[in-house]
Motif scaffolding. Structure first.
Motif, PDB file in Angstrom:
ATOM      1  N   PRO A 280       0.788  -1.236   0.000  1.00 47.35           N
ATOM      2  CA  PRO A 280       0.000   0.000   0.000  1.00 47.35           C
ATOM      3  C   PRO A 280       0.820   1.286   0.000  1.00 47.35           C
ATOM      4  O   PRO A 280       0.245   2.365  -0.106  1.00 47.35           O
ATOM      5  CB  PRO A 280      -0.787  -0.117   1.306  1.00 47.35           C
ATOM      6  CG  PRO A 280       0.110  -0.881   2.217  1.00 47.35           C
ATOM      7  CD  PRO A 280       0.796  -1.881   1.335  1.00 47.35           C
TER       8      PRO A 280
ATOM      9  N   ASN B 151     -17.898  -7.453  -0.757  1.00 47.45           N
ATOM     10  CA  ASN B 151     -16.842  -6.565  -0.263  1.00 47.45           C
ATOM     11  C   ASN B 151     -16.100  -7.145   0.952  1.00 47.45           C
ATOM     12  O   ASN B 151     -15.260  -6.466   1.541  1.00 47.45           O
ATOM     13  CB  ASN B 151     -17.426  -5.206   0.114  1.00 47.45           C
ATOM     14  CG  ASN B 151     -17.867  -4.411  -1.102  1.00 47.45           C
ATOM     15  OD1 ASN B 151     -17.187  -4.424  -2.128  1.00 47.45           O
ATOM     16  ND2 ASN B 151     -19.002  -3.745  -1.005  1.00 47.45           N
TER      17      ASN B 151
ATOM     18  N   GLY C  99     -12.266  -7.399   0.645  1.00 50.23           N
ATOM     19  CA  GLY C  99     -11.742  -6.047   0.459  1.00 50.23           C
ATOM     20  C   GLY C  99     -11.846  -5.205   1.712  1.00 50.23           C
ATOM     21  O   GLY C  99     -10.947  -4.417   2.023  1.00 50.23           O
ATOM     22  N   ASP C 100     -12.945  -5.361   2.452  1.00 49.69           N
ATOM     23  CA  ASP C 100     -13.113  -4.607   3.695  1.00 49.69           C
ATOM     24  C   ASP C 100     -12.076  -5.003   4.747  1.00 49.69           C
ATOM     25  O   ASP C 100     -11.791  -4.235   5.670  1.00 49.69           O
ATOM     26  CB  ASP C 100     -14.517  -4.829   4.265  1.00 49.69           C
ATOM     27  CG  ASP C 100     -15.598  -4.120   3.454  1.00 49.69           C
ATOM     28  OD1 ASP C 100     -15.240  -3.222   2.656  1.00 49.69           O
ATOM     29  OD2 ASP C 100     -16.789  -4.469   3.615  1.00 49.69           O
TER      30      ASP C 100
ATOM     31  N   ASP D 146      -9.049  -5.452   3.897  1.00 54.30           N
ATOM     32  CA  ASP D 146      -7.815  -4.911   3.295  1.00 54.30           C
ATOM     33  C   ASP D 146      -6.908  -5.973   2.705  1.00 54.30           C
ATOM     34  O   ASP D 146      -5.705  -5.751   2.524  1.00 54.30           O
ATOM     35  CB  ASP D 146      -7.019  -4.087   4.325  1.00 54.30           C
ATOM     36  CG  ASP D 146      -7.731  -2.810   4.733  1.00 54.30           C
ATOM     37  OD1 ASP D 146      -8.597  -2.354   3.962  1.00 54.30           O
ATOM     38  OD2 ASP D 146      -7.434  -2.290   5.824  1.00 54.30           O
TER      39      ASP D 146
ATOM     40  N   ASP E 241      -6.863  -6.887  -0.270  1.00 56.20           N
ATOM     41  CA  ASP E 241      -6.517  -6.523  -1.646  1.00 56.20           C
ATOM     42  C   ASP E 241      -5.642  -5.277  -1.703  1.00 56.20           C
ATOM     43  O   ASP E 241      -5.455  -4.697  -2.769  1.00 56.20           O
ATOM     44  CB  ASP E 241      -7.788  -6.305  -2.471  1.00 56.20           C
ATOM     45  CG  ASP E 241      -8.665  -5.176  -1.912  1.00 56.20           C
ATOM     46  OD1 ASP E 241      -8.404  -4.713  -0.782  1.00 56.20           O
ATOM     47  OD2 ASP E 241      -9.616  -4.753  -2.599  1.00 56.20           O
ATOM     48  N   LYS E 242      -5.082  -4.886  -0.579  1.00 53.78           N
ATOM     49  CA  LYS E 242      -4.351  -3.612  -0.517  1.00 53.78           C
ATOM     50  C   LYS E 242      -2.837  -3.748  -0.646  1.00 53.78           C
ATOM     51  O   LYS E 242      -2.147  -2.785  -0.946  1.00 53.78           O
ATOM     52  CB  LYS E 242      -4.666  -2.891   0.802  1.00 53.78           C
ATOM     53  CG  LYS E 242      -6.154  -2.605   1.032  1.00 53.78           C
ATOM     54  CD  LYS E 242      -6.754  -1.752  -0.052  1.00 53.78           C
ATOM     55  CE  LYS E 242      -8.171  -1.301   0.303  1.00 53.78           C
ATOM     56  NZ  LYS E 242      -9.130  -2.413   0.386  1.00 53.78           N
TER      57      LYS E 242
ATOM     58  N   THR F 273       0.995 -10.050   2.244  1.00 50.86           N
ATOM     59  CA  THR F 273       1.509  -9.275   3.362  1.00 50.86           C
ATOM     60  C   THR F 273       2.837  -8.642   2.982  1.00 50.86           C
ATOM     61  O   THR F 273       3.416  -8.941   1.948  1.00 50.86           O
ATOM     62  CB  THR F 273       1.721 -10.175   4.589  1.00 50.86           C
ATOM     63  OG1 THR F 273       2.729 -11.152   4.262  1.00 50.86           O
ATOM     64  CG2 THR F 273       0.445 -10.888   4.969  1.00 50.86           C
TER      65      THR F 273
ATOM     66  N   SER G  45       3.064  -5.743  11.857  1.00 50.99           N
ATOM     67  CA  SER G  45       1.615  -5.584  11.935  1.00 50.99           C
ATOM     68  C   SER G  45       1.067  -6.657  12.863  1.00 50.99           C
ATOM     69  O   SER G  45       1.444  -7.821  12.776  1.00 50.99           O
ATOM     70  CB  SER G  45       0.972  -5.719  10.551  1.00 50.99           C
ATOM     71  OG  SER G  45      -0.443  -5.737  10.664  1.00 50.99           O
TER      72      SER G  45
ATOM     73  N   LYS H  73      -2.117  -7.341  12.953  1.00 49.83           N
ATOM     74  CA  LYS H  73      -3.372  -7.811  12.383  1.00 49.83           C
ATOM     75  C   LYS H  73      -3.367  -9.335  12.326  1.00 49.83           C
ATOM     76  O   LYS H  73      -2.385  -9.943  11.903  1.00 49.83           O
ATOM     77  CB  LYS H  73      -3.562  -7.230  10.987  1.00 49.83           C
ATOM     78  CG  LYS H  73      -4.943  -7.483  10.408  1.00 49.83           C
ATOM     79  CD  LYS H  73      -5.168  -6.660   9.148  1.00 49.83           C
ATOM     80  CE  LYS H  73      -6.592  -6.818   8.645  1.00 49.83           C
ATOM     81  NZ  LYS H  73      -6.860  -5.952   7.487  1.00 49.83           N
TER      82      LYS H  73
END
Length: 367
Positions: free
Chosen positions: A164, A207, A210-211, A213, A215-216, A315, A320, A322
């Protein structure tokens, strides 16, 4: 030690049971440096480039069966049919090709040309990018895991994280800078669509992924597989699965990609204008084994150089906390989690350190 009186264009080195690091470094930097075992110095033939029992042609024949790889038309107006085709391919094969994906053929062709331009540069130019430090903007080397893998591959690579946090343009190689940025932006848009379709294929809101993240994050690798004088003695890339969520692969016309299906190697032939999409380990974990991360490899060839471009949604190495694990919506008492939870950082560190040794990385996380 360096052995003379053989092919003057090849650096032959004897690797003993206690291989010195300088030998590995020399083999890493010298495209045609070859590590061989004692007793193999009597021939001008190319020795095995690090093959072993897991990767040698004796146990992994370079033959394939005829099998039709699914092709998904992303321009179809029948969304339900598109989702079903992606679901079936992702569950049964772990791979499909897409057409009408809205990335112009001119952009795809220029991206392949950009990879060729990079690898054709003089060694002194490419040397500024040579590193094994994945925190660098551009990483260029031969065999990213040479120091940990039991077998080297007949391949050179340049690699960059593109999202990102896009790198400063001036830090990218000048010969492919503009197209690398343009192609990455186009693949990010395609990734958004693919993640929506895969979300639906999993029975989730479109979504959902995507929600989260997923796909980021995007990295890009430009591969060059030089023509190999004895392709039966090595591999372009040994058998492995991809560690991320999803991979978007652009092949040139030479081909060489094969996937393992029902214990048979299947060719994935290049289709003009198409892109290859394969499921990565992270999507297999998230789906709790509903989707399949398939094993694949690239065979070496006397034709070449072959070039390809892989874009990995996954990743990064940035810290992170997450958490990754099977999605709560896809587990139940009847279908309990099959993988333990981990963090983005822990997974990224392990994934990037994992050698292409034929042992699936998913075993590390399986309960």
């Amino acid at each position: 030690m360096v052995v003379g009186d053989l092919d003057p264009e090849v650096v032959y080195m004897v690797a003993t049971s206690e291989e010195n690091m300088w030998l590995l470094l020399a083999a890493d930097w010298k495209r045609r440096a070859v590590i061989i075992g004692p007793g193999l110095i009597s021939s001008h033939n190319l020795p095995r480039w690090g093959t072993n029992s897991r990767t040698s042609p004796k146990t992994s024949p370079k033959t394939s069966i005829i099998f039709e790889i699914p092709v998904v038309d992303l321009g179809s107006t029948d969304r339900a049919s598109t989702v079903e085709k992606i679901r079936a391919a992702s569950e049964n094969l772990g791979l499909f090709q897409v057409v009408n994906h809205r990335i112009p053929v001119t952009v795809m062709d220029e991206m392949l040309q950009g990879v060729r331009r990079f690898h054709k540069q003089d060694v002194e130019v490419k040397k500024q990018f040579y590193t094994r430090d994945l925190s660098r903007i551009v990483v260029y080397n031969s065999n990213f895991n040479l120091h940990s893998s039991p077998a080297a591959n007949w391949r050179d690579t340049f690699f960059s994280f593109m999202a990102p946090s896009p790198p400063p343009p001036e830090e990218l190689p000048e010969v492919c800078r503009d197209i690398q940025i343009e192609y990455s932006n186009q693949v990010m848009k395609l990734g958004g669509l693919l993640f929506r379709l895969i979300s639906e294929a999993l029975g989730l809101n479109n979504n959902h992924l995507g929600d989260l993240d997923f796909d980021k994050g995007l990295s890009i690798a430009g591969y060059c597989y030089p023509a190999c004088p004895q392709p039966d003695l090595t591999m372009g890339t040994t058998k492995h699965t991809d560690g991320g969520f999803l991979t978007v692969l652009l092949q040139d016309e030479i081909g060489g990609l094969q996937i393992l299906h029902q214990n048979q190697w299947i060719d994935v032939p290049p289709i003009p204008g198409a892109l290859v999409i394969n499921i990565g380990d992270l999507l297999q974990i998230l789906s709790n084994d509903k989707l399949r991360s398939m094993e694949h490899r690239v065979v070496a060839s006397e034709k070449g150089p072959r070039v390809s471009v892989a874009c990995f949604f996954g990743t990064s190495l940035a810290p992170s906390k997450k958490v990754l694990g099977p999605l709560p919506e896809l587990v139940s008492d009847e279908n309990p989690p099959r993988y333990r939870e981990t963090t983005f950082h822990e997974y990224g560190q392990y994934s990037f350190s994992k050698a292409l040794d034929g042992v699936p990385r998913l075993l590390h996380w399986r309960i």
